[in-house]
Design an enzyme around this catalytic site. Structure first.
Site, PDB file in Angstrom:
ATOM      1  N   LYS A 129       0.848  -1.195   0.000  1.00 44.50           N
ATOM      2  CA  LYS A 129       0.000   0.000   0.000  1.00 44.50           C
ATOM      3  C   LYS A 129       0.875   1.233   0.000  1.00 44.50           C
ATOM      4  CE  LYS A 129      -4.533   0.517   0.366  1.00 44.50           C
ATOM      5  NZ  LYS A 129      -5.482  -0.472  -0.157  1.00 44.50           N
ATOM      6  N   ASN A 244     -16.299   6.381  -4.481  1.00 46.02           N
ATOM      7  CA  ASN A 244     -16.303   5.500  -5.662  1.00 46.02           C
ATOM      8  C   ASN A 244     -17.054   4.193  -5.388  1.00 46.02           C
ATOM      9  OD1 ASN A 244     -15.360   4.711  -8.345  1.00 46.02           O
ATOM     10  ND2 ASN A 244     -14.116   3.234  -7.230  1.00 46.02           N
TER      11      ASN A 244
END
Ligand code: GLU
Length: 440
Positions: A129, A244
């Site tokens: 990440k 989203n």
């Protein structure tokens, strides 16, 4: 003791002879939570101490400073990170977040969860990440482009389709992926679109990547509803977090499950409620036009907290970490909590939900559709040959359905909650590969 060892610590030290109320605080550091969840799985799996120790920490991480010339002519220095948590099963994979409250521990936790996510859907990738501490809402497009390119100039040395492949996450977009790919390709003087995913379709993105996180989550809801005897076409649902994933979940529910009713949605400011149903397409349009959900015609304003406690069939926590905690878990009345966000539920809240019969589809299973189609994007980039949308969706459905049932069977066989079951499936797969490779 419940399923997890408690990490509660007294906030104040009791003094001898004085009767003091010990104030308990809940552990909210995402990385500590990720380690606590792993510890429980390691115990149940009987993992040896070397394997356990390797899985408790990232394999490597890079901390960077990115100088960006802002529109006012001044240079501002941004802090960023890339954590390569574990690459035993394949190159690291995971998004990049742009967030003002980003911390290295959040990125570490998210890197760990990516490791379990790619394992639970059984795609040949590891977990990683990235993050930059910044507030993209206050930056111009030019500033964001320079920041994105600056990130790649620093982190590019450890990226590549065969090393570590980023993607979008909180507040990063396909456009940002395109800038990052372009910068990487200039540096390396070759076209390598598969070094990053979630790109616009015109520049090597995959059809179906934009709604993949939500769609994959709804496939798991469909499977859960069947097993729990819930008629999916008659469900009501609420979405916490209208970004989203949340927006696509709102609009896709009907398409995938047949008729179902959205009754509440919220964003970082506040929420809205209408028991008669909210048209999800109109709400997405409204949010795009006004930047918020509040004020949507015919709806009543509610808080994020109130939304979480509504009586609905399916609740989609779709924003950030730690929204369902020991404080409010007892008030959750949803039948299914489908975690499109990463880390929305604390371990203590998990115990409460499990006791109360709320069926949790845990984050790294529920939201694995995004990385699954990212993997399809990497495959298509490698072959320089692109698939039709229905092929992508069929393959996604197969992966999500199989992963859901692997976890559900573990949940039944080992009599543990769905999150612990997902850990058992995923950790076992990563541990097996580390052993085969001779690492442990
Ligand atoms: N950021 C997404 C996640 O948390 C997608 C990661 C990816 O596509 O690599 O799963």
């Amino acid at each position: 003791m419940g399923l997890y060892p408690t990490l509660n610590k007294p906030a104040t030290k009791p003094l001898a002879g004085i009767r003091m109320e010990v104030i308990m605080t809940e552990q909210l550091n995402p990385f500590k939570i990720a380690q606590q969840q792993l510890d429980e799985a390691a115990k149940l799996l009987g993992l040896d101490s070397g394997t356990h120790a390797m899985l408790r920490e990232p394999i490597r991480e890079l901390h960077i400073s990115i100088p960006v010339r802002m529109d006012n002519g001044q240079v501002k220095v941004f802090k960023g990170f890339r954590v390569q948590y574990n690459d035993a099963r394949g190159p690291c994979k995971g998004g990049i977040r742009f967030h003002p409250e980003e911390t290295i521990d959040t990125v570490r936790a998210l890197g760990a969860w990516m490791t379990w996510k790619t394992a639970v859907v059984d795609i040949p990738l590891g977990g990683g990440k990235g993050g930059i501490i910044c507030n993209p809402k206050e930056m111009s497009a030019g500033e964001l482009e320079r920041l994105s390119r600056g990130y790649i100039r620093q982190v590019g040395r450890i990226l590549g389709i065969d090393k570590d492949c980023p993607a979008p996450d909180v507040y990063t977009t396909p456009q940002i992926m395109a800038w990052m790919m372009d910068e990487f390709n200039w540096i390396n003087t070759r076209f390598e679109p598969g070094m990053i995913t979630g790109k616009p379709v015109a520049i090597g993105g995959s059809l179906g990547r934009n709604d993949a996180t939500a769609r994959g989550g709804i496939y798991t809801v469909r499977e859960a509803a069947k097993l729990l005897g819930i008629d999916p076409s008659k469900t009501t649902y609420a979405i916490q977090g209208f970004g989203n994933a949340g927006q696509y979940a709102a609009t896709l529910m009907k398409e995938v499950l047949g008729s179902s009713k959205l009754i509440a949605a919220s964003d970082s400011r506040s929420g809205i409620y209408n028991e008669n149903g909210i048209d999800p397409h109109q709400l997405v349009k409204f949010k795009l036009e006004t930047g918020k959900v509040e004020g949507f015609p015919g709806s009543k304003t509610i808080t994020n907290e109130e939304l979480l406690e509504l009586k609905v069939d399916i609740l989609f926590p779709s924003a950030l970490e730690n929204v369902i905690t020991a404080k409010n878990a007892g008030k959750i009345r949803a039948k299914i909590s489908a975690e499109l966000a990463n880390g929305p539920t604390t371990p203590e809240a998990d115990e409460i939900l499990y006791k109360n019969g709320v069926f949790v589809i845990p984050d790294f299973l529920c939201n694995a559709g995004g990385v699954t189609v990212s993997y399809f994007e990497m495959v298509q980039n490698s072959y320089n040959h692109y698939w039709e949308l229905d092929e992508v969706q069929k393959k996604l459905d197969a992966k999500m359905t199989k992963a859901f049932h692997d976890v559900y069977n573990m949940h039944k066989n080992r009599k543990v909650n769905m999150r612990v079951a997902a850990y058992l499936v995923a950790v076992q797969r990563v541990a097996e590969v580390m052993k085969l490779r001779g690492w442990v």
